[in-house]
Write a protein that holds these residues in place. Structure first.
Motif, PDB file in Angstrom:
ATOM      1  N   TYR A 320     -30.982 -89.624 122.712  1.00 10.82           N
ATOM      2  CA  TYR A 320     -31.121 -88.179 123.253  1.00 10.82           C
ATOM      3  C   TYR A 320     -30.157 -88.244 124.488  1.00 10.82           C
ATOM      4  O   TYR A 320     -29.743 -89.165 124.925  1.00 10.82           O
ATOM      5  N   ALA A 321     -29.819 -87.084 124.936  1.00 15.67           N
ATOM      6  CA  ALA A 321     -28.787 -86.830 126.193  1.00 15.67           C
ATOM      7  C   ALA A 321     -29.533 -85.797 126.913  1.00 15.67           C
ATOM      8  O   ALA A 321     -29.826 -84.984 126.711  1.00 15.67           O
ATOM      9  N   ILE A 322     -29.499 -86.255 128.401  1.00 17.92           N
ATOM     10  CA  ILE A 322     -30.042 -85.718 129.378  1.00 17.92           C
ATOM     11  C   ILE A 322     -29.261 -84.693 129.924  1.00 17.92           C
ATOM     12  O   ILE A 322     -28.157 -85.356 130.656  1.00 17.92           O
ATOM     13  N   THR A 342     -39.205 -88.712 131.646  1.00 17.51           N
ATOM     14  CA  THR A 342     -38.849 -88.631 130.073  1.00 17.51           C
ATOM     15  C   THR A 342     -38.111 -89.892 129.620  1.00 17.51           C
ATOM     16  O   THR A 342     -38.114 -90.488 128.632  1.00 17.51           O
ATOM     17  N   LYS A 343     -36.811 -89.961 130.564  1.00 20.42           N
ATOM     18  CA  LYS A 343     -36.066 -91.073 130.028  1.00 20.42           C
ATOM     19  C   LYS A 343     -36.518 -92.261 130.065  1.00 20.42           C
ATOM     20  O   LYS A 343     -36.473 -93.147 128.850  1.00 20.42           O
ATOM     21  N   VAL A 353     -31.045 -93.100 125.629  1.00 21.44           N
ATOM     22  CA  VAL A 353     -30.804 -92.057 126.135  1.00 21.44           C
ATOM     23  C   VAL A 353     -29.828 -92.031 126.995  1.00 21.44           C
ATOM     24  O   VAL A 353     -29.288 -92.965 128.114  1.00 21.44           O
ATOM     25  N   ILE A 354     -28.658 -91.013 126.999  1.00 17.49           N
ATOM     26  CA  ILE A 354     -27.454 -91.003 127.653  1.00 17.49           C
ATOM     27  C   ILE A 354     -27.359 -89.767 128.435  1.00 17.49           C
ATOM     28  O   ILE A 354     -28.267 -88.884 128.148  1.00 17.49           O
ATOM     29  N   ARG A 437     -18.337 -84.058 119.329  1.00 20.02           N
ATOM     30  CA  ARG A 437     -17.587 -85.244 120.112  1.00 20.02           C
ATOM     31  C   ARG A 437     -18.356 -86.591 120.558  1.00 20.02           C
ATOM     32  O   ARG A 437     -17.736 -87.506 120.725  1.00 20.02           O
ATOM     33  N   THR A 438     -19.640 -86.311 120.730  1.00 19.18           N
ATOM     34  CA  THR A 438     -20.541 -87.071 121.356  1.00 19.18           C
ATOM     35  C   THR A 438     -20.628 -88.350 120.408  1.00 19.18           C
ATOM     36  O   THR A 438     -21.303 -89.431 120.773  1.00 19.18           O
TER      37      THR A 438
END
Lengths: 556, 556
Positions: A320-322, A342-343, A353-354, A437-438
């Motif tokens: 997941y990304a925040i 959440t993280k 998590v990034i 791109r991620t």
């Protein structure tokens, strides 16, 4: 008749529609700002009523199907609690409980006679945002000019929910024009937040969120063209889902900005548990809604997608990304804390998590606003002119109702509109590439699986102060499905203390910072949204379940 | 430089790009009007070249994959035939055969070295409508102002076809602006119909259809926003497919009316056999184009749908409905005969054929035209102004090029456009209901499975006379996928004799009747289109195969 008289008559007819013995005397009504638990001290609700209205959709459906609870019982319990919600938060528009009880009885008889349910939602009360047309009832969306013009047919979603076994009993309040992040109109007035009635419930599906948060409905349907499901879900601490364009049929709903084809509004469900949203999607799609509404994509519920085949398969580690902020307005400490909780919960559950790098978030928001504003003023003025009622110019309770709403853009020619819509397409392409791109930043071999973001830069604010749409609107332009999840915490004056800041992204950022004071937000729930890629509705719901389970495990 | 000089330089550069030894002397070029078989008498093509260029896509792919034929050989054969097509019908824009042969060699080496193909289209030459951008080449779409502005990246479809193994070698001619049903522009001139060069090849994908009909390409890609794949496919007697919105990626193509989101143009394939269209769809969807273009619906090729699970299952009796005319302009006897042949063939194959009742066909067409015309004049004028070239005002070879194109509607404000778009949505809903009601008229227990309709009220007409868009445009507004199928017959002066008529639907109808003379249409192919429901692309291709097989069985 003046528009004021027409509106007053309609409001009176609404009160008349409520069963008299369910109405509390004005003097007996609770006076506190937090009314979210008032059902427990109300003489109106029995212990069984409370048990029923506090059950999840899965439990309700199980007990309805097994005839442990009759639909008449369940509908009565929710109807009572909805009437109480109405008295405390003013969240309803049309109230038609007699009709609902008759329908519930029919369903009970059917089950008794045949031994089988009519569909997967057999006997379940479902509340509907005012715009969702039911034959014979008004869908005013807060316009006095649309009073007394009952729908001649059901919206497609109403037909489908009815086939599935749903029982309709109330419609819920909205802002006039639907194009506000709060809920007020000249007919039904203002809906307040059950957690703190000095705060807004959000909008435009504000009545729906307030009703659900009060547990006056187990499952509701709202709509979202810029955040209208998600903002109220977040402000009221319920779950709300904005599906991708054209999965849930919109046919036959009243609406504003009709004919605006570029960034369509979508219907989406509300519930107090995530299962409600998933059950809704699966059930509606099982009815092949594309056979009823030509705009619905011919695409069944995809169980493979729900089991995350494209995200490493069931049980795989996800990334997941925040998006901590959008680079335009920095969220308040309350909002940041929701993301931090959440993280931690996701990391504790073994997921990666990034950070999500925002990409032209403000430009995306402004582009959407330009598309709306290309004709929204004429759109609203045309309906308001039917009776001379003023267009609402501010949601501030102290403001002059005749003031003109400030617009961020103006009317356009069709050619100018096309240029903005072309820019919109380019932004969608850029964002797709940005997301792809991620893949270089994750440890999964895949691009980021889902984004987690604020729903607004603040928790539910005081009435008149809910104006920032930028944290939700990007999902509408990009057509990213998004689920709002309550974090399980509320604003805390100590944990969410104001931090010194001297540099600001924008003037809006500075204003937002300056107005922050945790005391203003007392009791407001913390929420986040989980965002997936276009048409990944099923996978997104599964990935949201992982977030939700992680949050609940943390809370335990 | 004047726009005329810029255009002339571009045209000269095009000629320079053709391998010199493939060019016939002007004096040696055939002079007859029907050049469709001239390849057989040309010294340019060997018997193997002829065998290759007259093979179906399936046969070509099989022989390429087995290395019976190298891609270099196949590409050379089609390139030669394309150059001949160019000399006879002027169907090309960009010609880049050197590049193609180098690519073909690489593919041959890959197959030799690894023993496996790079993808399902390994080594197959594919032609592209001019607007489909290839990095380093122009996509002028006939605008002088866009000469010398080579694409900085490939269109998404180009990347995908390349991954699948395709070899690009030519781009094909279009009308300036793309918004015509014929093919002429100030740069590349006019494309003619290989069956009769006094007739139009249709448009806007006219170069593509002429090239394919001449067998200068086995598979081509065009686009269709109002009939631009189907009209030229029909006029030239090839197969052409207009898929549903957003299945084939459009990203990165040059276009006009950009930002017009309401009735999007779609890319679609051309081929001389139906298998080419099906192979194209399956292959492109296998590459998950939604990961490259955010507008593409996340929906894989559906093999169940292709096996007609929703139409009684494989081998079931189907019910087709024929729209004999649209109630606006009655088709010529030529067109009616094509439909009659199809009806007989289907009935002989055991299927039911009933009449399709037209529903507001003219209103649907006019609504589409209003949406385009809301900004099309400014759109075209903006590009034309780059060099001062005139916008083409007529496709009549005798007409004054400076004349203004007559428009059926005018520019609109965004609000006015929304009202038309709202009317469009209502028409889509009505038509869905209209189709659903046919369940009462069929013997299958289902609504009509597919509609069969004319593609135009006439076969390929003389240059300048292709103006009626109403038989194709309804599929664009309604988003109905549609496949053009040649009936296997040509206009016949005896069978298609003019019949007396004294009553007419409209002035357009009368004009069309008065201008009819079978002698004018000598040698024009007869074609029909098979139309399916939105997003039923797979089922439609399968139902079209049944039509095509029936027609071929009749022809035998």
């Amino acid at each position: 008749m003046t528009w004021q008289q027409i509106a007053a008559d309609k409001k009176k007819a609404q009160l008349d529609a409520v069963p008299k013995d369910w109405l509390l005397n004005e003097a007996d009504l609770p006076k506190q700002i937090d009314v979210s638990s008032c059902a427990h001290s109300s003489p109106l609700l029995s212990p069984l009523d409370l048990e029923i209205t506090e059950s999840s959709v899965s439990v309700l459906l199980g007990n309805l199907a097994s005839a442990k609870w009759s639909s008449l019982q369940v509908t009565t319990s929710f109807s009572k609690r909805a009437v109480l919600a109405q008295q405390l938060t003013n969240c309803l528009t049309e109230i038609f409980i007699d009709r609902a009880l008759a329908r519930a009885k029919e369903l009970d008889e059917h089950l008794k006679k045949t031994g089988s349910v009519v569909g997967p939602l057999h006997g379940l009360p479902v509340s509907l945002k005012d715009q969702i047309s039911i034959q014979g009832l008004d869908s005013t969306i807060g316009y006095v000019g649309w009073i007394g013009k009952p729908a001649t047919e059901n919206a497609a979603i109403v037909d489908i929910l009815e086939e599935l076994g749903a029982v309709f009993y109330v419609k819920t309040n909205i802002p006039q024009t639907l194009m506000w992040l709060e809920t007020f109109n000249h007919i039904f007035g203002r809906t307040t937040n059950p957690h703190n009635r000095t705060l807004t419930c959000g909008g435009s599906s504000g009545g729906e969120a307030a009703l659900i948060a009060f547990k006056g409905s187990p499952l509701g349907v709202g709509s979202d063209v810029g955040g209208s499901v998600r903002v109220p879900a977040a402000f009221c601490g319920t779950y709300g889902f904005r599906p991708s364009y054209h999965r849930i049929p919109y046919r036959g709903c009243a609406n504003s900005l009709q004919g605006q084809d570029s960034i369509p509004s979508v219907l989406g469900p509300f519930s107090n548990t995530l299962d409600g949203l998933t059950i809704f999607m699966k059930a509606v799609l099982s009815k092949r809604p594309w056979l009823k509404d030509p705009l619905v994509v011919r695409k069944s519920w995809d169980e493979d997608a729900y089991s995350l085949v494209e995200h490493g398969g069931p049980g795989a580690k996800l990334c997941y990304a925040i998006m901590w902020d959008d680079g335009f307005v920095k969220p308040d400490p309350t909002v940041r804390r929701g993301l931090e909780i959440t993280k931690k919960a996701l990391e504790a559950a073994g997921h990666e998590v990034i950070d999500w790098k925002p990409h032209k978030q403000a430009e995306i928001g402004l582009t959407t606003l330009k598309i709306w504003a290309s004709a929204s003023e004429e759109d609203g003025a045309t309906v308001a002119a039917l009776t001379g009622e003023p267009l609402v110019g501010s949601m501030d309770p102290e403001a002059d109702i005749w003031q003109k709403r400030p617009m961020m853009a103006g009317p356009l020619s069709a050619y100018q509109l096309w240029q903005v819509q072309k820019a919109k397409r380019d932004l969608r392409e850029e964002y797709l590439d940005h997301w792809a791109r991620t893949v270089k930043e994750t440890s999964t071999g895949r691009p980021v699986d889902a984004i987690i973001s604020p729903v607004a830069p603040y928790a539910a604010p005081p009435h008149g102060k809910s104006g920032n749409i930028f944290y939700t609107i990007w999902c509408n332009l990009l057509d990213y499905p998004s689920v709002v999840v309550p974090v399980g915490a509320k604003v805390d004056p100590v944990l969410d203390a104001k931090q010194p800041r001297t540099e600001f992204y924008t003037e809006f950022d500075k204003q937002n910072y300056e107005k922050y004071d945790p005391a203003l937000y007392e009791n407001a729930p913390l929420s986040i949204q989980v965002v997936g890629r276009t048409m990944e509705d099923e996978a997104l719901l599964a990935m949201t379940k992982i977030v939700d389970d992680a949050l609940q495990a943390t809370a335990l």
